[in-house]
Design a protein around this motif. Structure first.
Motif, PDB file in Angstrom:
ATOM      1  N   ASP A  24       0.838  -1.203   0.000  1.00 11.57           N
ATOM      2  CA  ASP A  24       0.000   0.000   0.000  1.00 11.57           C
ATOM      3  C   ASP A  24       0.876   1.257   0.000  1.00 11.57           C
ATOM      4  OD1 ASP A  24      -2.451   1.391   2.321  1.00 11.57           O
ATOM      5  OD2 ASP A  24      -2.029   1.801   0.209  1.00 11.57           O
ATOM      6  N   HIS A  27       2.700   1.594  -3.254  1.00 11.45           N
ATOM      7  CA  HIS A  27       1.856   2.086  -4.340  1.00 11.45           C
ATOM      8  C   HIS A  27       1.513   3.551  -4.156  1.00 11.45           C
ATOM      9  CE1 HIS A  27      -0.609   1.639  -7.876  1.00 11.45           C
ATOM     10  NE2 HIS A  27      -1.559   2.331  -7.281  1.00 11.45           N
ATOM     11  N   LYS A  28       1.294   3.877  -2.879  1.00  8.76           N
ATOM     12  CA  LYS A  28       1.014   5.299  -2.609  1.00  8.76           C
ATOM     13  C   LYS A  28       2.212   6.136  -2.997  1.00  8.76           C
ATOM     14  CE  LYS A  28      -2.645   5.197   0.768  1.00  8.76           C
ATOM     15  NZ  LYS A  28      -2.977   4.920   2.134  1.00  8.76           N
ATOM     16  N   LYS A  30       4.375   5.320  -5.261  1.00 10.71           N
ATOM     17  CA  LYS A  30       4.389   5.347  -6.726  1.00 10.71           C
ATOM     18  C   LYS A  30       3.345   6.322  -7.240  1.00 10.71           C
ATOM     19  CE  LYS A  30       6.038   0.709  -7.601  1.00 10.71           C
ATOM     20  NZ  LYS A  30       5.686  -0.639  -7.927  1.00 10.71           N
ATOM     21  N   LEU A  31       2.215   6.296  -6.589  1.00  9.41           N
ATOM     22  CA  LEU A  31       1.131   7.168  -7.010  1.00  9.41           C
ATOM     23  C   LEU A  31       1.541   8.619  -6.876  1.00  9.41           C
ATOM     24  CD1 LEU A  31      -1.767   6.414  -7.853  1.00  9.41           C
ATOM     25  CD2 LEU A  31      -2.498   7.062  -5.613  1.00  9.41           C
ATOM     26  N   ASN A  33       4.642   9.995  -6.981  1.00 12.93           N
ATOM     27  CA  ASN A  33       5.847  10.630  -7.520  1.00 12.93           C
ATOM     28  C   ASN A  33       5.772  11.067  -8.970  1.00 12.93           C
ATOM     29  OD1 ASN A  33       6.147   8.282  -8.872  1.00 12.93           O
ATOM     30  ND2 ASN A  33       7.986   7.604  -7.816  1.00 12.93           N
ATOM     31  N   ALA A  34       4.669  10.943  -9.650  1.00 12.05           N
ATOM     32  CA  ALA A  34       4.558  11.505 -11.000  1.00 12.05           C
ATOM     33  C   ALA A  34       4.660  13.023 -10.952  1.00 12.05           C
ATOM     34  CB  ALA A  34       3.245  11.095 -11.658  1.00 12.05           C
ATOM     35  N   LEU A  35       3.942  13.612 -10.037  1.00 13.06           N
ATOM     36  CA  LEU A  35       3.980  15.071  -9.935  1.00 13.06           C
ATOM     37  C   LEU A  35       5.327  15.592  -9.468  1.00 13.06           C
ATOM     38  CD1 LEU A  35       0.480  16.187  -8.634  1.00 13.06           C
ATOM     39  CD2 LEU A  35       1.601  16.852 -10.745  1.00 13.06           C
TER      40      LEU A  35
ATOM     41  N   TRP B 520      10.371   3.105 -13.673  1.00 11.98           N
ATOM     42  CA  TRP B 520       9.340   3.824 -12.933  1.00 11.98           C
ATOM     43  C   TRP B 520       7.960   3.354 -13.350  1.00 11.98           C
ATOM     44  CZ3 TRP B 520       5.522   7.577 -13.846  1.00 11.98           C
ATOM     45  CH2 TRP B 520       5.127   8.299 -12.704  1.00 11.98           C
ATOM     46  N   ILE B 523       1.880   6.477 -11.691  1.00 10.78           N
ATOM     47  CA  ILE B 523       0.770   6.974 -12.501  1.00 10.78           C
ATOM     48  C   ILE B 523       1.268   8.169 -13.318  1.00 10.78           C
ATOM     49  CG2 ILE B 523      -1.551   7.957 -12.415  1.00 10.78           C
ATOM     50  CD1 ILE B 523      -1.561   5.174 -11.361  1.00 10.78           C
ATOM     51  N   ILE B 525       0.997  11.616 -15.543  1.00  8.41           N
ATOM     52  CA  ILE B 525       0.207  12.847 -15.380  1.00  8.41           C
ATOM     53  C   ILE B 525      -1.107  12.734 -16.146  1.00  8.41           C
ATOM     54  CG2 ILE B 525       0.153  15.330 -15.790  1.00  8.41           C
ATOM     55  CD1 ILE B 525       2.218  14.744 -13.754  1.00  8.41           C
ATOM     56  N   TYR B 814      -4.816  -3.635  -6.062  1.00  6.68           N
ATOM     57  CA  TYR B 814      -4.663  -4.642  -5.010  1.00  6.68           C
ATOM     58  C   TYR B 814      -5.078  -6.031  -5.486  1.00  6.68           C
ATOM     59  CZ  TYR B 814      -3.630  -1.376  -1.242  1.00  6.68           C
ATOM     60  OH  TYR B 814      -3.034  -0.445  -0.451  1.00  6.68           O
TER      61      TYR B 814
END
Lengths: 648, 818
Positions: A24, A27-28, A30-31, A33-35, B520, B523, B525, B814
């Motif tokens: 979790d 993934h968070k 990963k979620l 670090n795009a910005l 990488w 997600i 942009i 998940y």
């Protein structure tokens, strides 16, 4: 069978929970670090761009050298030149042939001097000789050689231009045109041929063709030749009344050849037609600055200035033209006439007399006779002569104009108007005539008509201060003070002088702005302390406003500068009288009456001073004198009656 | 083989290798840091190496027309001096004799010979310096000079030193101290610069004319200046040249130089240069000369063009680098004879690829061609950004129009493509004439390749426009433009050129960046926007494309099985072996020569579907609903002849619809009669159920329902409806059309929510069986409901999409991970 207790189950559950929790988190992460990465990247890019900009600003490749008092040696390089050689045998033959042709009186040529040369060399020799003859202006002989060759031979030896040129010089314009056209068909970029062809077309008044030829020439030439082509094109356009395009073409010609006076004068001529007066004036001036000894341009310029009613500058130009070209009668006649228009008849007469000594042309003789009659104020004879001239030469604007002047002098304004209306609107005399008429109408108190005329002229000529001043007077006479003052202001903007300033002050007074008028006059007097008229007006206005001490000061100042100025003594005496200073008043009046014994108002006032001081007898005597000069002068009569009653 | 090699290592080595592979990007960064520290001396030194140098390209093209006679053209060409350096020179003679001579006035080039109409040209790459003289106020004017300078004091026709008007003028403007050099020059300069108004005269104006007119162009002002200078015993000469200001023009310029203290000091009374000369003044000749001399009547014409650029000195002044740079990449490339501009491109291609990688994988930009933008921007470096982009757009447009036209002619794929490439090549060659690139050869080499690639892109654009997916087209166009612009900006950066030239270890950093982005899996942009409605739901995190590819497809799906999944016929055969119901195959054809064999089969069939074996997303599928009187009728009653059917087969065989672009197989299936319950809801096409499985477990499912708008196709991006299904109950829960929630079908107005999918348990069972038959760890199974046979597997998908998350309104990261 395996059983698991709750503790073990819990223990099993924990790693799984942790794994999920860790996933979790991952993934968070990963979620998220795009910005941040993108922002980081953008920041790096911005920093890089700023750094690069800074480097760009840092860039400098200036080398600075100080030049200090030191002495050093330097070396220079040598120049090399090239020379050309020709065949000596052919050269000899060419020279022999040339000499033989020159010596010969006719156009028959046998070419024996070059007979020993090969056919090819003979052809070359003929070509060289033909060209040389053309250069030396033996056009007929040059042509004689050329026509002995075939067309192909002419082309191969590049004789077509020589042929065309010679033909044109001999007056065979049509044949010359054909030759030039042929040359251009095989050699479209032959600059000289193109220009000459265009000129031939211009001469022959084939303006459309000339335009085409010069337009083509413009595209294929450079430098001076391009300027010539533009000039020819402009001439062709002008003749076709395409004035705007002609203007542009003259300007282009000047771009490429700015030192050529004719281009500037042609530009001026076109600008005149288009009524671009500033451009016309500038162009004439430039033309003259480049060729100061060109009387023709000066005369043209003078004519233009006359048409703009700028007689003074016109006279300057004509005087210089006359100095350059003393034998030219026409210039003297023009100068004489310009003096006449400028209101200088004595100078006009002088020039006319000088011109008449050498007049030969009948037309000039008729003109000079008419001017002479006019200058002698022999108007009826002037009219008769001019009318007889018109019979021989109907459409002569000069004669119409002088006739109009004569009729005005004879007080026949209506007749004058008839002749003025015959003058072409494009004529040099047009505005002069209108101006003349306007002045005459104004003098005859036909103010409305004169105002209309002035306005019409000013619409065309807005930069002549004298004209504006005259118009202003006419408006003033008609009671249009606002319009009058506007005109005076415009005149002042062009040429500030004290007379105009005084008029302005007077007009302001007439408009009722008395304090402003006084202020103007005070400034004028400060600026021109010896301008008596202004001093008089100022004192007079001060008097009218009741400012007696200022008025006294003014008149006193005036009389100190000029004791017998107008009626200043009288005016001052009036003020003193009003101030009950009868003694002073008497003295002034006495002095004034010595100059103007017949002035009834002065004598009346003089008499009154005696009455006021109890010298009744003297008063009576003065009254008698007044009534002697003016028996109907009521104020004197009334005073006399009062005196008699008082004595009784 | 690699596996075998790997297997030979012992376990420690394997661990090390694994560690190395896992952290390679960090190791590269460390290597870069180490080398950079070793290389770096000081910040000042670092900065000074990156400071650009300004170079000028100066071109002159001349044209003439001669009637096959001898011609001669002479002009001045740039020569080197203390402020002018020639970096490269190119002369175009076009067969004429070419001779260069030097004399006092300058360096002359002469073309001569026997020639018809031609063009001549020269091109220079120059480095110019600005120069400024500080004249000491103590300097006086000498009384005497060496005899060589006498000509610079003499009177000429156009410089009338002793003319009375010149003398009068000097009397009016002379300073008090007429012997002081600075004072005299200042007085002359003030008059010629300020009192003489500039005028656009093209002809020669002598000094006196200038004085009289009080207006003149550069040559008049300079001549007047010189006349006044010579009058005061100061040697002066005219200098002629061109101002390099980036404008194409025909006007040259004249200024002057005066001699003092053994130096020639420049003055420009036209543009206000006192004792100085700006960098962009190119000197060509000295003295009162004509810039051109040529044979008369040859319609001579000419044009100057120039450009200035800030460039990395490392590339243009390479000899200055010396031995500091141990890895001399620039030197190596220069020694190969490459143009500095091209070298700059080669140095920066890697960072462009990094940019493109970033834009695609992190930002999520889509482009036409992956690295095509980079090639386009390379072409832009030669001809300018506007021209390059314009040219690209033009060629794209012509390709598209050509494709459209050739498609109407019903040409087959390969010849059609060949024709488009030919047309583009012709346009490209013609375009070279207008482009005016300073180095056509290298520009041409670089640009021809992308032109050919664009020909392929036209086909893709045509497909997108045929499908009416304008949003997709716009996205790609914008993405391509952003990529081109970004790459162009990088390629034009002198700082980066210098950096990579002087510090080539920077390439390690680039490589590290590429590897990092490659690993990488976050997600993008664009996905943050795409899944914006469901991203915030932390209980059901969303999986993006990067993660799908790296964590699941690469990890779980064997390449061989992926190929099998892409092979429709092959996968059908496999599924049949496992007794999984699939549509029958009427016939198939894999060679052109066999195409006629389809005729009897399709004439017999009462409706059929023609499909490409390696197709995807429904592309290339043609549905025929009936045959009557020699005419086949498709959906919406579109008519086809037998020839049309065969032609479509040709296209399929040629690989027009193949995912790989290779040759393909065309096959025919009977028309499926949809189950009545679904037919009522969606009468305009065949619905399908997409079931996504991971490691045997059903993760998610959706029903895709065609609409009139989607032309009967079940593609979500074309307007089909996506309906989320509860995998436990098989009941529909959510319905979306174009990302908007709906409740009823727009055409049939049937309720879409709460509907139970028939045969749901069988569908689940079939899906799981598919995964056993084709054991892809991450698989998508597309199932339709036939009215007679029930659920049939249409195809299996080794790379199922992630849009299903939007349909289900939740992510399934998940579920996939477990």
């Amino acid at each position: 069978m395996n059983f698991r207790n709750s503790t073990e189950l819990k223990k099993d559950a924990e790693p799984k929970k942790n794994a999920i929790a860790r996933q979790d988190l991952e993934h968070k992460v990963k979620l998220a670090n795009a910005l941040p990465i993108t922002l980081f990247f953008i920041l790096v890019v911005i920093a890089g761009a700023m750094f690069e900009k800074q480097l760009e600003l840092t860039y400098s490749n200036l080398v600075a050298i100080s030049l200090l008092p030191e002495v050093k040696e330097s070396n220079e390089e040598e120049v090399t030149k090239q020379t050309f050689e020709i065949n000596p045998e052919t050269q000899l033959a060419v020279d022999a042939l040339y000499d033989a042709i020159i010596e010969s009186s006719d156009l028959t040529i046998d070419f024996k001097q070059i007979s020993q040369l090969s056919v090819e060399e003979q052809l070359v020799a003929k070509a060289i000789v033909a060209k040389k003859l053309r250069r030396k202006k033996h056009y007929d002989k040059s042509l004689a050689i050329i026509v002995s060759l075939t067309q192909q031979q002419q082309e191969s030896q590049q004789l077509v231009f020589t042929k065309a040129y010679s033909l044109a010089k001999l007056g065979h314009n049509s044949a010359a045109i054909i030759s030039y056209e042929h040359l251009l068909s095989i050699q479209i970029s032959h600059q000289a041929a193109n220009i000459n062809l265009g000129l031939l077309y211009l001469d022959g008044k084939y303006f459309v063709k000339a335009e085409q030829v010069f337009t083509r020439g413009v595209e294929n030439t450079a430098g001076n030749k391009k300027a010539k082509n533009f000039s020819g094109l402009a001439d062709a356009l002008y003749q076709q009344k395409k004035y705007q395009q002609a203007l542009a073409a003259y300007q282009k010609s000047i771009e490429y050849r700015p030192a050529y006076p004719s281009s500037w004068s042609n530009l001026a001529k076109t600008a005149r037609t288009l009524e671009d007066h500033q451009l016309a004036l500038d162009s004439y001036q430039k033309s003259i600055s480049l060729d100061k000894n060109n009387s023709k341009i000066r005369v043209e310029y003078a004519d233009y200035l006359n048409s703009r009613l700028d007689f003074k500058r016109s006279i300057e130009q004509l005087k210089r033209a006359k100095a350059i070209n003393r034998e030219n009668i026409s210039i003297r006649l023009k100068l004489s006439f310009s003096y006449l228009q400028a209101g200088k008849p004595i100078n006009a007469r002088k020039q006319l007399n000088l011109a008449k000594k050498n007049i030969q042309k009948p037309f000039e003789k008729r003109q000079s006779d008419a001017i002479q009659k006019y200058l002698s104020e022999n108007y009826p004879e002037a009219v008769a002569l001019l009318r007889s001239n018109l019979k021989k030469n109907r459409y002569n604007d000069f004669d119409y104009y002088l006739l109009a002047r004569s009729y005005i002098a004879l007080n026949k304004i209506k007749t004058a108007k008839l002749y003025i209306n015959k003058i072409h609107s494009e004529s040099l005399f047009y505005h002069q005539a209108k101006y003349l008429l306007a002045e005459a109408l104004s003098a005859a108190n036909q103010n409305e008509q004169s105002i209309l005329l002035y306005r019409e002229i000013i619409a065309k000529i807005a930069d002549n201060p004298d004209l504006l001043n005259q118009a202003s007077k006419a408006e003033q006479l008609a009671g249009n003070y606002q319009e009058s003052i506007q005109l005076v202001k415009k005149a002042l903007a062009l040429r500030s002088n004290r007379r105009l300033l005084l008029r302005k002050a007077d007009l302001i007074w007439l408009l009722g702005e008395q304090d402003d008028a006084l202020r103007e006059l005070e400034q004028l007097v400060d600026r021109y302390p010896s301008y008596l008229r202004a001093i008089y007006h100022l004192a007079s206005y001060n008097h009218k406003l009741g400012k007696r001490s200022e008025a006294i000061e003014g008149f006193t100042n005036l009389l100190e500068q000029q004791a017998n100025y107008g009626d200043a003594q009288y005016q001052l005496s009036v003020i003193y009288f009003e101030n009950n200073d009868f003694t002073q008043s008497q003295q002034l009046l006495k002095a004034y009456l010595q100059r103007k014994p017949a002035s009834k108002r002065s004598r009346l006032l003089y008499a009154r001073t005696f009455c006021e001081t109890g010298q009744f007898q003297t008063c009576e005597e003065q009254l008698e004198l007044v009534l002697k000069f003016a028996p109907d002068y009521k104020p004197a009569f009334d005073l006399q009656q009062s005196l008699k009653d008082a004595i009784k | 083989m690699l596996s075998w090699v790997f297997s030979q290592f012992n376990s420690e080595a394997k661990i090390l290798l694994k560690l190395f592979a896992k952290h390679i990007d960090k190791l590269l960064v460390m290597a870069f840091a180490f080398l950079f520290i070793f290389h770096f001396e000081s910040l000042q030194e670092f900065t000074s190496k990156l400071i650009p140098t300004k170079v000028y390209t100066f071109n002159l093209t001349m044209s003439y027309q001669s009637n096959d006679s001898d011609i001669s053209i002479r002009t001045y060409i740039p020569e080197e001096n203390e402020r002018q350096s020639i970096l490269s020179e190119q002369i175009i003679n076009n067969g004429l004799d070419y001779l260069v001579t030097n004399d006092l006035s300058g360096k002359k080039a002469n073309w001569s010979g026997y020639s018809a109409s031609q063009q001549l040209a020269f091109r220079y790459l120059l480095s110019l310096q600005a120069i400024k003289y500080q004249i000491s106020p103590e300097l006086t004017i000498p009384a005497q000079y060496p005899s060589e300078l006498s000509s610079y004091l003499a009177e000429t026709d156009a410089i009338q030193v002793s003319h009375p008007e010149i003398k009068i003028l000097w009397k009016l403007i002379a300073p008090k101290d007429k012997n002081n050099l600075l004072a005299v020059l200042s007085a002359i300069y003030q008059h010629t610069y300020q009192q003489i108004k500039p005028a656009p005269f093209k002809g020669v104006t002598d000094a006196v004319t200038t004085l009289r007119l009080k207006t003149a162009s550069c040559n008049g002002k300079s001549r007047l200046f010189i006349a006044l200078a010579r009058l005061n015993n100061i040697p002066a000469r005219l200098v002629g040249g061109v101002i390099l200001n980036g404008i194409d023009k025909k006007t040259s310029h004249q200024w002057l130089e005066i001699y003092a203290q053994n130096q020639w000091i420049p003055f420009g009374p036209t543009n206000g240069n006192f004792g100085q000369l700006p960098a962009n003044y190119l000197e060509l000749y000295r003295g009162d000369e004509n810039l051109f001399r040529h044979t008369v009547d040859i319609n001579f014409d000419y044009q100057f063009s120039s450009q200035q650029n800030l460039v990395a000195p490392a590339v243009y002044n390479h000899q200055e680098i010396g031995s500091e740079n141990n890895i001399d990449i620039t030197g190596l490339l220069l020694s190969m004879g490459l143009d500095p501009k091209t070298i700059g491109l080669f140095l920066l291609f890697p960072i462009c690829t990094l940019l493109i990688t970033f834009l695609r994988n992190l930002v999520g930009i889509k482009t036409f061609g992956i690295f095509l933008p980079m090639l386009i921007s390379a072409a832009c470096v030669f001809i300018g950004y506007a021209k390059g982009v314009g040219g690209f757009a033009f060629i794209l447009l012509t390709s598209f129009i050509a494709y459209h036209f050739l498609d109407k002619l019903k040409l087959l794929k390969v010849p059609r493509l060949a024709a488009i490439i030919t047309i583009n090549t012709i346009i490209f060659v013609l375009g070279l004439l207008f482009v005016g690139a300073s180095n056509r050869l290298e520009f041409g080499m670089l640009s021809l390749f992308p032109v050919i690639i664009i020909s392929f892109i036209a086909e893709k654009i045509h497909r997108i426009t045929e499908e009416g997916d304008w949003q997709e087209l716009l996205n790609r166009i914008v993405g391509t433009m952003i990529s081109i612009t970004g790459c162009y900006w990088l390629l034009a950066s002198f700082m980066l050129q210098g950096l990579f030239s002087y510090y080539p270890e920077s390439f390690l950093l680039v490589l590290a960046g590429q590897i990092y982005i490659g690993k990488w899996t976050g997600i993008r942009i664009s996905e943050m926007f795409r899944f914006r409605d469901i991203l915030t739901n932390a209980d059901y995190p969303v999986i993006g494309i990067n993660s799908r590819n790296k964590d699941f497809i690469y990890q779980l799906n064997d390449k061989g099985l992926l190929d099998l999944a892409a092979d429709k016929l092959g996968s059908k055969a496999r599924l049949k072996e496992f007794n999984i119901p699939v549509p029958e195959t009427i016939c198939y054809v894999n060679k052109l020569i066999e195409i006629d064999k389809i005729t009897p089969a399709i004439l017999r069939a009462d409706g059929f579907a023609l499909k490409p074996n390696q197709g995807s997303q429904g592309n290339g599928i043609e549905i025929i609903t009936r045959y009557c009187d020699g005419v086949f009728y498709g959906t919406s009653n579109k008519e086809f002849t037998l020839q049309d059917i065969k032609r479509h087969c040709h296209e399929i065989l040629a690989g027009s619809y193949s995912q790989s672009g290779d040759e393909d197989v065309a096959y025919f299936e009977p028309l499926i009669q949809q189950s009545s319950s679904l037919q009522i809801m969606s009468p305009f096409g065949l619905c399908d159920i997409r079931v996504v499985l991971s490691k045997g477990k059903v993760i998610s499912a959706m029903l895709r329902m065609p609409t009139k708008k989607s032309s009967g196709k079940a593609n979500l991006h074309q307007g089909a409806i996506g309906i989320g299904i509860d995998i436990k109950t098989g009941i529909t829960q959510t319905a979306k059309s174009n990302k908007k929630n709906i409740v009823k079908h727009p055409d049939s107005l049937q309720n879409l929510i709460g509907f139970e999918i028939p045969f749901w348990e069988k569908i689940i069972s079939i899906s799981q069986s598919c995964q056993k038959a084709i054991p892809l760890g991450y698989i998508g199974v597309d199932i339709c409901l036939d009215s007679q046979r029930g659920p049939l597997v249409l195809e299996v998908n080794g790379r199922p999409g992630i849009e299903i998350q939007n349909i289900q309104e939740r992510g399934f990261y998940y579920e996939l991970s477990q």
